[in-house]
Design a protein around this motif. Structure first.
Motif, mmCIF file in Angstrom:
data_model
loop_
_atom_site.group_PDB
_atom_site.id
_atom_site.type_symbol
_atom_site.label_atom_id
_atom_site.label_comp_id
_atom_site.label_asym_id
_atom_site.label_seq_id
_atom_site.Cartn_x
_atom_site.Cartn_y
_atom_site.Cartn_z
ATOM 1 N N GLU A 65 -10.789 8.107 9.050
ATOM 2 C CA GLU A 65 -10.582 7.749 7.647
ATOM 3 C C GLU A 65 -9.322 6.903 7.446
ATOM 4 O O GLU A 65 -9.101 6.367 6.363
ATOM 5 N N CYS A 73 -7.548 -2.755 9.185
ATOM 6 C CA CYS A 73 -8.326 -2.213 10.289
ATOM 7 C C CYS A 73 -8.535 -0.708 10.125
ATOM 8 O O CYS A 73 -7.638 0.013 9.672
ATOM 9 N N ARG A 74 -9.699 -0.259 10.525
ATOM 10 C CA ARG A 74 -9.991 1.169 10.578
ATOM 11 C C ARG A 74 -9.455 1.730 11.891
ATOM 12 O O ARG A 74 -9.717 1.174 12.963
ATOM 13 N N GLU A 96 -15.089 5.972 14.209
ATOM 14 C CA GLU A 96 -14.233 5.693 13.059
ATOM 15 C C GLU A 96 -13.523 6.950 12.562
ATOM 16 O O GLU A 96 -14.048 8.059 12.634
ATOM 17 N N VAL A 98 -11.690 -4.505 9.298
ATOM 18 C CA VAL A 98 -12.524 -4.246 8.125
ATOM 19 C C VAL A 98 -12.525 -5.437 7.176
ATOM 20 O O VAL A 98 -13.573 -5.902 6.731
ATOM 21 N N LEU A 102 -6.497 3.852 7.770
ATOM 22 C CA LEU A 102 -6.458 2.392 7.844
ATOM 23 C C LEU A 102 -5.076 1.937 8.300
ATOM 24 O O LEU A 102 -4.073 2.603 8.048
#
Length: 304
Positions: free
Chosen positions: A284, A264-265, A282, A255, A286
């Protein structure tokens, strides 16, 4: 020698393909139903090593009797093209913008993947039928070649335009730029103890393994948005990277990068796409990956 004669009927780069070919044919080989797939890549290399000198003595330059052809680019495609055209009697000249033939294999593929002398042998083989090689000859206008009297022009310019890694913050270094510098000018790279390589192809693994060999590097992470099962890289390439201590982080999509950590997601696998691979969806959550340098290896395309 007889086997090598058969090989070069369709493949004048036996050392390169015998070393670097991903050998996708082995996944479909019928012999795998009985014992194991044919190691055709290894066979090519064995034949090349055993009979190259004899083969080179056999090949005589052809006397051009056909059309004049300009080949732009002296990478694997351009060299192969020139080989077959010269054997067919064409008057062939390769125009290469750099000072040496070999394309990305020369400029970017790490030395631990292929020996320089093996590339030199394949170049010599491709030129033996009579193709001429013009180095430091960058072609910017095809009309200039037509004015020189060429009847045909073949573009063999490779795929050197990188797909950019789009980050909300920070900029990643492109894999080909990184690989060129690790091979020819490592002193030009920024100092980094932690390097994150983004991608799942062979270029990504080459970049990760090259990064691991740089002075001062403590840790190299390979970041991929799907799982290892869906990586386009060869399985053996990933195994070699893991054996060298490279960390493989799957289901992560970059990200942003602040200079010390790659945010990063976290991803999960969804439905299959048109290629049969499960899509990366994706979530939520990280994750932060330590990174003083980020290298993007998410694909290359021709520079149109």
């Amino acid at each position: 020698l007889a086997a090598l004669r058969v090989i070069i009927q369709r493949n004048p780069l036996p050392f390169v393909t015998g070393t670097l070919c991903p050998a996708l044919c082995r996944d479909k080989c019928a012999r795998a139903w009985y014992e194991e797939s044919v190691d055709i890549r290894g066979v090519k290399l064995e034949c090349a090593k055993a009979a190259f000198d004899e083969l080179m003595e056999e090949i005589k330059p052809e006397k051009p009797a056909g059309r004049r052809v300009a080949v732009i680019g002296a990478g694997p495609a351009g060299l192969s093209c020139a080989f077959f055209l010269a054997r067919a009697g064409c008057d062939v000249t390769i125009h290469e913008k750099s000072g040496s033939p070999g394309g990305l294999i020369r400029s970017a593929v790490p030395g631990f993947r292929i020996l320089e002398e093996d590339l030199e042998r394949d170049v010599a083989l491709c030129l033996k039928p009579g193709a001429k090689l013009r180095l430091n000859s960058e072609v910017m206008n095809l009309n200039s070649l037509r004015e020189e009297g060429y009847d045909a022009i073949v573009l063999c310019v490779g795929a050197t335009a990188a797909d950019p890694l789009r980050l909300k913050e920070g900029r990643a270094m492109e894999a080909l730029e990184f690989l060129r510098k690790t091979k020819h000018a490592p002193h030009e790279l920024p100092a980094a103890a932690h390097i994150a390589v983004v991608g799942g192809g062979n270029s990504a693994i080459d970049a990760a393994r090259a990064a691991r060999r740089l002075a001062g590097v403590i840790k190299v992470s390979l970041v991929y948005r799907r799982t290892a099962r869906y990586m386009p890289a060869a399985e053996e390439e990933l195994e070699e990277a893991l054996a060298e201590g490279i960390e493989f982080l799957e289901l992560l999509s970059p990200v942003s990068w602040d200079g010390s950590a790659l945010q990063c997601r976290q991803m999960k696998l969804g439905e299959a796409d048109k290629t049969g691979r499960l899509t990366a969806v994706e979530t939520e959550e990280l994750s932060a990956v330590p990174a003083d340098l980020v290298v993007a290896a998410i694909g290359e395309k021709p520079d149109a």
